[in-house]
Design an enzyme around this catalytic site. Structure first.
Site, PDB file in Angstrom:
ATOM      1  N   CYS A   1       0.823  -1.211   0.000  1.00 53.55           N
ATOM      2  CA  CYS A   1       0.000   0.000   0.000  1.00 53.55           C
ATOM      3  C   CYS A   1       0.858   1.263   0.000  1.00 53.55           C
ATOM      4  O   CYS A   1       2.034   1.250   0.344  1.00 53.55           O
ATOM      5  CB  CYS A   1      -0.929  -0.007   1.204  1.00 53.55           C
ATOM      6  SG  CYS A   1      -2.295   1.175   1.058  1.00 53.55           S
TER       7      CYS A   1
ATOM      8  N   ASP B   1      -6.024  -2.483  12.105  1.00 58.44           N
ATOM      9  CA  ASP B   1      -4.837  -1.643  12.152  1.00 58.44           C
ATOM     10  C   ASP B   1      -4.644  -1.164  13.586  1.00 58.44           C
ATOM     11  O   ASP B   1      -5.509  -1.353  14.443  1.00 58.44           O
ATOM     12  CB  ASP B   1      -5.046  -0.440  11.213  1.00 58.44           C
ATOM     13  CG  ASP B   1      -3.757   0.112  10.644  1.00 58.44           C
ATOM     14  OD1 ASP B   1      -2.684  -0.154  11.231  1.00 58.44           O
ATOM     15  OD2 ASP B   1      -3.806   0.820   9.622  1.00 58.44           O
TER      16      ASP B   1
END
Length: 210
Positions: free
Chosen positions: A8, A127
């Protein structure tokens, strides 16, 4: 089960090529202007052109206006949306595309309750809980995740070639998502680190006990 891998926060064509060459299943483009890894649509067009068939392109948004998301979808071959803000399920599903909803995990956070609020999500991304959005390169205590979770789980936050084996062994996620752990600087990836990360994923998969 093979653990899927997403790289990412890509901002350069050469980094997209490195991710693809290493065997990444997906690449992530950030459309959140405050992020140092954010890209404009014109820049993203060149990045997407470097992505071959069967590699997914994921668009990451944080509390974005509908117009800005639609503009990205009109210009780019985004196959999956990833929402990291306070977006409600009705907003996330309104674009008619598969989406991931990010959850920031800390002590006392109930992932099962959170997931129930997004029944249309194709998976949940977990996360670290930090100020702002995104894990900031920090890992969280993976033991906080429920041992039984019946939705595809994407593990993010502070992952690197050093800890990816331990992470997969403990969590056994559907996929892993890395950004800062394979960088030379914010938004600038390192081919050797990408290769080492994906090699670590494959090695961990080979050591899984059925």
């Amino acid at each position: 089960m093979r653990t899927r891998t997403k790289i990412c926060g890509l901002t350069r064509v050469e980094d997209v090529e490195a991710a693809v060459d290493a065997g990444a299943d997906a690449i992530g483009l950030v459309f959140y202007p405050p992020s140092p890894r954010a890209v404009e649509i014109d820049q993203a067009v060149a990045l997407c052109a470097a992505v071959p068939p069967f590699v997914s392109i994921v668009g990451l948004f944080v509390n974005a206006s509908r117009a800005s998301v639609l503009a990205v979808l009109e210009a780019l071959p985004i196959s999956l949306l990833q929402f990291h803000g306070e977006e409600e399920a009705t907003y996330c599903e309104s674009f008619g595309r598969p989406y991931l909803k990010a959850a920031r995990v800390r002590q006392g956070f109930d992932l099962l309750d959170y997931a129930a609020r997004y029944p249309s999500a194709c998976g949940l991304l977990v996360d670290a809980w930090v100020d702002g959005y995104g894990g900031g390169g920090h890992a969280f205590d993976w033991r906080l995740l429920p041992p039984q979770f019946d939705r595809p789980l994407v593990l993010a936050g502070g992952l690197s070639p050093v800890n990816i084996g331990e992470a997969i062994a403990l969590v056994r996620p559907w996929a892993v998502d890395v950004s800062s752990g394979v960088e030379l600087s914010k938004g600038v990836k390192d081919r050797a680190l990408i290769n080492a990360f994906i090699a670590g994923v494959r090695d961990a998969d080979g050591r899984k006990i059925p």
